[in-house]
Design a protein around this motif. Structure first.
Motif, PDB file in Angstrom:
ATOM      1  N   ASP A   1     -24.181  -7.347  23.628  1.00  0.00           N
ATOM      2  CA  ASP A   1     -23.939  -7.456  25.025  1.00  0.00           C
ATOM      3  C   ASP A   1     -24.506  -9.057  25.103  1.00  0.00           C
ATOM      4  O   ASP A   1     -25.608  -9.148  24.483  1.00  0.00           O
ATOM      5  N   ILE A   2     -23.581 -10.160  26.156  1.00  0.00           N
ATOM      6  CA  ILE A   2     -24.421 -10.890  26.203  1.00  0.00           C
ATOM      7  C   ILE A   2     -24.786 -11.924  27.787  1.00  0.00           C
ATOM      8  O   ILE A   2     -24.617 -12.982  28.105  1.00  0.00           O
ATOM      9  N   SER A   3     -25.342 -10.969  28.257  1.00  0.00           N
ATOM     10  CA  SER A   3     -25.498 -10.904  30.274  1.00  0.00           C
ATOM     11  C   SER A   3     -26.407 -12.149  29.981  1.00  0.00           C
ATOM     12  O   SER A   3     -25.981 -12.935  31.175  1.00  0.00           O
ATOM     13  N   TYR A   4     -26.775 -12.000  29.063  1.00  0.00           N
ATOM     14  CA  TYR A   4     -28.269 -13.387  28.962  1.00  0.00           C
ATOM     15  C   TYR A   4     -27.620 -14.449  29.141  1.00  0.00           C
ATOM     16  O   TYR A   4     -28.347 -15.682  29.046  1.00  0.00           O
ATOM     17  N   SER A   5     -26.467 -15.012  28.782  1.00  0.00           N
ATOM     18  CA  SER A   5     -25.678 -16.402  28.243  1.00  0.00           C
ATOM     19  C   SER A   5     -24.957 -16.926  29.524  1.00  0.00           C
ATOM     20  O   SER A   5     -24.636 -16.047  30.042  1.00  0.00           O
ATOM     21  N   SER A   6     -25.105 -17.720  29.132  1.00  0.00           N
ATOM     22  CA  SER A   6     -23.893 -18.463  29.896  1.00  0.00           C
ATOM     23  C   SER A   6     -22.150 -17.972  29.252  1.00  0.00           C
ATOM     24  O   SER A   6     -21.439 -18.952  30.358  1.00  0.00           O
ATOM     25  N   PHE A   7     -22.140 -18.284  28.374  1.00  0.00           N
ATOM     26  CA  PHE A   7     -20.843 -17.520  28.142  1.00  0.00           C
ATOM     27  C   PHE A   7     -20.263 -16.002  28.360  1.00  0.00           C
ATOM     28  O   PHE A   7     -18.854 -15.672  28.624  1.00  0.00           O
ATOM     29  N   SER A   8     -21.113 -15.103  29.267  1.00  0.00           N
ATOM     30  CA  SER A   8     -20.753 -13.972  29.666  1.00  0.00           C
ATOM     31  C   SER A   8     -19.988 -13.832  30.807  1.00  0.00           C
ATOM     32  O   SER A   8     -19.120 -13.003  30.861  1.00  0.00           O
ATOM     33  N   LYS A   9     -19.885 -15.846  31.489  1.00  0.00           N
ATOM     34  CA  LYS A   9     -18.663 -16.241  32.270  1.00  0.00           C
ATOM     35  C   LYS A   9     -17.430 -15.306  31.941  1.00  0.00           C
ATOM     36  O   LYS A   9     -16.249 -15.220  32.612  1.00  0.00           O
ATOM     37  N   VAL A  10     -16.776 -15.742  30.477  1.00  0.00           N
ATOM     38  CA  VAL A  10     -16.238 -15.474  30.091  1.00  0.00           C
ATOM     39  C   VAL A  10     -15.721 -14.574  28.664  1.00  0.00           C
ATOM     40  O   VAL A  10     -14.976 -13.918  28.628  1.00  0.00           O
ATOM     41  N   TYR A  11     -16.495 -13.598  28.112  1.00  0.00           N
ATOM     42  CA  TYR A  11     -17.056 -13.049  26.980  1.00  0.00           C
ATOM     43  C   TYR A  11     -18.155 -11.829  27.663  1.00  0.00           C
ATOM     44  O   TYR A  11     -18.976 -12.046  27.995  1.00  0.00           O
ATOM     45  N   ARG A  12     -17.394 -10.791  27.126  1.00  0.00           N
ATOM     46  CA  ARG A  12     -18.160  -9.775  27.851  1.00  0.00           C
ATOM     47  C   ARG A  12     -19.218  -9.161  26.692  1.00  0.00           C
ATOM     48  O   ARG A  12     -20.654  -8.425  26.614  1.00  0.00           O
ATOM     49  N   SER A  13     -19.049  -9.150  25.183  1.00  0.00           N
ATOM     50  CA  SER A  13     -20.150  -8.863  24.131  1.00  0.00           C
ATOM     51  C   SER A  13     -19.903  -9.888  22.936  1.00  0.00           C
ATOM     52  O   SER A  13     -19.352 -10.837  23.220  1.00  0.00           O
ATOM     53  N   ALA A  14     -21.095  -9.063  21.596  1.00  0.00           N
ATOM     54  CA  ALA A  14     -21.194 -10.182  20.450  1.00  0.00           C
ATOM     55  C   ALA A  14     -20.892  -9.708  20.020  1.00  0.00           C
ATOM     56  O   ALA A  14     -21.452  -8.321  19.220  1.00  0.00           O
TER      57      ALA A  14
END
Length: 218
Positions: A22-35
């Motif tokens: 998951d990318i909850s730590y990233s600013s991209f988490s506003k648009v994407y849920r995982s990597a």
């Protein structure tokens, strides 16, 4: 199912390591849920005895070519499945902060691919640090891999620190809360590598701290 199709894709390239986080730590988490994060081994798994800067650079380029082929296949699957995705750029945004918009290394440790060595590079059990990373951000929920939060480098190993020609490595041991500046004087490293641009048109690949790493050496 997209995850099953992606699994089949990576089954065709078993030498490539991959995982999800998951990318909850990233600013991209506003648009994407995982990597989806994956690591392609360098074309040559050089040890110090085999090392030349040119051979190391060629190994990186070989891995980059294979990585791009895999990315194309991943994108094909995600487009067919109508999944929103984004491939973050590898390049740093500027020469002052020396940071890319999305950290592949941090995503890789969270996806369980490896840990950060004393050389500030991702270390994998299979290949050591001799891999090239990429990631695809996706707007879907996936089963997460178990992340790695502490270094697995031998406590008494200082090979990468000792061989650095510019003494840029601090010798500190990484954990998930460590900052890059805890491990390396990245501006010094970058400045010295950039001196190569005048003569070669690119930065010095300088993989000594990777070639000397005992992890992943057969």
């Amino acid at each position: 199912m997209p995850v099953e199709r992606l699994r089949q894709l990576f089954n065709m390239t078993p030498e490539v390591l991959y995982g999800y986080t998951d990318i909850s730590y990233s600013s991209f988490s506003k648009v994407y849920r995982s990597a989806l994060v994956f690591a392609v081994p360098y074309g040559e798994q050089l040890t110090l005895e085999q090392y030349t800067e040119e051979r190391f650079e060629n190994g990186i380029c070989s891995a980059r070519g294979k990585l791009e082929q895999i990315l194309e296949k991943i994108e094909y699957v995600l487009k067919e499945e109508n999944i929103k995705y984004y491939v973050p750029p590898v390049a740093q945004e500027n020469e002052e902060e020396l940071k890319a918009p999305f950290s592949f290394k941090y995503a890789a440790v969270n996806a369980g691919l490896g840990w950060i060595g004393k050389n500030d590079v991702l270390i994998t059990e299979k290949y050591g640090p001799r891999v090239r990373l990429s990631a695809v951000l996706m707007d879907i929920e996936v089963e997460q891999n178990i992340g790695i939060v502490e270094s697995r480098c031998p406590a008494d190993c200082t090979r990468c620190i000792d061989i650095c020609p510019h003494k840029a490595l601090t010798g500190n041991v990484w954990n998930i809360n460590a900052k890059r500046t805890d491990l390396i004087d990245y501006h010094l490293c970058n400045r010295k590598r950039s001196e190569y641009i005048k003569s070669h048109g690119r930065k010095n690949a300088c993989g000594l701290c990777m070639a000397v790493c005992p992890v992943g050496v057969k």
